[in-house]
Motif scaffolding. Structure first.
Motif, PDB file in Angstrom:
ATOM      1  N   ASN A  49     -23.471  24.735  13.593  1.00  0.00           N
ATOM      2  CA  ASN A  49     -24.149  25.861  14.217  1.00  0.00           C
ATOM      3  C   ASN A  49     -24.160  25.869  15.738  1.00  0.00           C
ATOM      4  OD1 ASN A  49     -24.943  26.929  11.672  1.00  0.00           O
ATOM      5  ND2 ASN A  49     -26.523  25.374  11.565  1.00  0.00           N
ATOM      6  N   ILE A  50     -23.913  24.725  16.370  1.00  0.00           N
ATOM      7  CA  ILE A  50     -23.995  24.662  17.829  1.00  0.00           C
ATOM      8  C   ILE A  50     -22.647  24.331  18.466  1.00  0.00           C
ATOM      9  CG2 ILE A  50     -25.066  23.449  19.783  1.00  0.00           C
ATOM     10  CD1 ILE A  50     -27.565  23.125  18.027  1.00  0.00           C
ATOM     11  N   SER A  51     -21.901  23.418  17.861  1.00  0.00           N
ATOM     12  CA  SER A  51     -20.634  22.975  18.438  1.00  0.00           C
ATOM     13  C   SER A  51     -19.655  24.142  18.576  1.00  0.00           C
ATOM     14  CB  SER A  51     -20.005  21.911  17.538  1.00  0.00           C
ATOM     15  OG  SER A  51     -18.677  21.653  17.948  1.00  0.00           O
ATOM     16  N   PRO A  52     -19.009  24.271  19.740  1.00  0.00           N
ATOM     17  CA  PRO A  52     -18.019  25.341  19.886  1.00  0.00           C
ATOM     18  C   PRO A  52     -16.777  25.105  19.035  1.00  0.00           C
ATOM     19  CG  PRO A  52     -18.015  23.942  21.831  1.00  0.00           C
ATOM     20  CD  PRO A  52     -19.168  23.501  20.977  1.00  0.00           C
ATOM     21  N   HIS A  53     -16.550  23.859  18.595  1.00  0.00           N
ATOM     22  CA  HIS A  53     -15.383  23.526  17.794  1.00  0.00           C
ATOM     23  C   HIS A  53     -15.653  23.639  16.301  1.00  0.00           C
ATOM     24  CE1 HIS A  53     -13.935  21.963  21.554  1.00  0.00           C
ATOM     25  NE2 HIS A  53     -14.978  21.164  21.620  1.00  0.00           N
ATOM     26  N   GLY A  54     -16.913  23.552  15.924  1.00  0.00           N
ATOM     27  CA  GLY A  54     -17.258  23.588  14.509  1.00  0.00           C
ATOM     28  C   GLY A  54     -16.632  22.441  13.747  1.00  0.00           C
ATOM     29  N   LEU A  55     -16.298  22.684  12.523  1.00  0.00           N
ATOM     30  CA  LEU A  55     -15.752  21.648  11.649  1.00  0.00           C
ATOM     31  C   LEU A  55     -14.296  21.314  11.947  1.00  0.00           C
ATOM     32  CD1 LEU A  55     -17.275  22.956   8.301  1.00  0.00           C
ATOM     33  CD2 LEU A  55     -18.064  20.998   9.647  1.00  0.00           C
ATOM     34  N   SER A  56     -13.591  22.186  12.671  1.00  0.00           N
ATOM     35  CA  SER A  56     -12.151  22.004  12.866  1.00  0.00           C
ATOM     36  C   SER A  56     -11.796  20.684  13.539  1.00  0.00           C
ATOM     37  CB  SER A  56     -11.562  23.163  13.667  1.00  0.00           C
ATOM     38  OG  SER A  56     -12.076  23.166  14.986  1.00  0.00           O
ATOM     39  N   VAL A  57     -12.590  20.232  14.486  1.00  0.00           N
ATOM     40  CA  VAL A  57     -12.272  18.994  15.202  1.00  0.00           C
ATOM     41  C   VAL A  57     -12.381  17.768  14.290  1.00  0.00           C
ATOM     42  CG1 VAL A  57     -14.571  18.478  16.108  1.00  0.00           C
ATOM     43  CG2 VAL A  57     -12.565  17.858  17.435  1.00  0.00           C
ATOM     44  N   LEU A  58     -13.144  17.864  13.228  1.00  0.00           N
ATOM     45  CA  LEU A  58     -13.313  16.729  12.328  1.00  0.00           C
ATOM     46  C   LEU A  58     -12.059  16.425  11.518  1.00  0.00           C
ATOM     47  CD1 LEU A  58     -16.957  17.335  11.096  1.00  0.00           C
ATOM     48  CD2 LEU A  58     -16.151  15.712  12.825  1.00  0.00           C
ATOM     49  N   THR A  59     -11.142  17.355  11.422  1.00  0.00           N
ATOM     50  CA  THR A  59      -9.913  17.110  10.669  1.00  0.00           C
ATOM     51  C   THR A  59      -9.083  16.004  11.304  1.00  0.00           C
ATOM     52  OG1 THR A  59      -8.679  18.820  11.848  1.00  0.00           O
ATOM     53  CG2 THR A  59      -9.814  19.485   9.809  1.00  0.00           C
TER      54      THR A  59
END
Length: 69
Positions: A49-59
């Motif tokens: 909800n806050i990170s500008p990258h969201g879940l994508s960076v976790l890949t």
């Protein structure tokens, strides 16, 4: 999870939606801290909800486990 806070040589792990990621290799998580947040915690709401990258960076981060309740 709390023991893996990136301090004193320990790995830096974060949990998101029950999945534990190793962020130790990311220069952005130096010493277990990133943008005011600390490793060793469940950061699901912050990442989603806050990170500008969201879940994508976790890949790009290794998965090291899952939280089992």
């Amino acid at each position: 999870l709390a023991a893996y806070n990136g301090k004193d040589g320990s790995p830096a792990y974060i949990a998101v939606d029950g999945v534990i990621y190793d962020v130790s290799g990311s220069a952005r998580w130096r010493n277990g801290d990133h943008n005011g947040y600390s490793a060793g915690n469940d950061l699901s709401e912050i990442i989603k909800n806050i990170s500008p990258h969201g879940l994508s960076v976790l890949t790009r981060m290794p998965v090291v486990g899952k939280i089992v309740e």
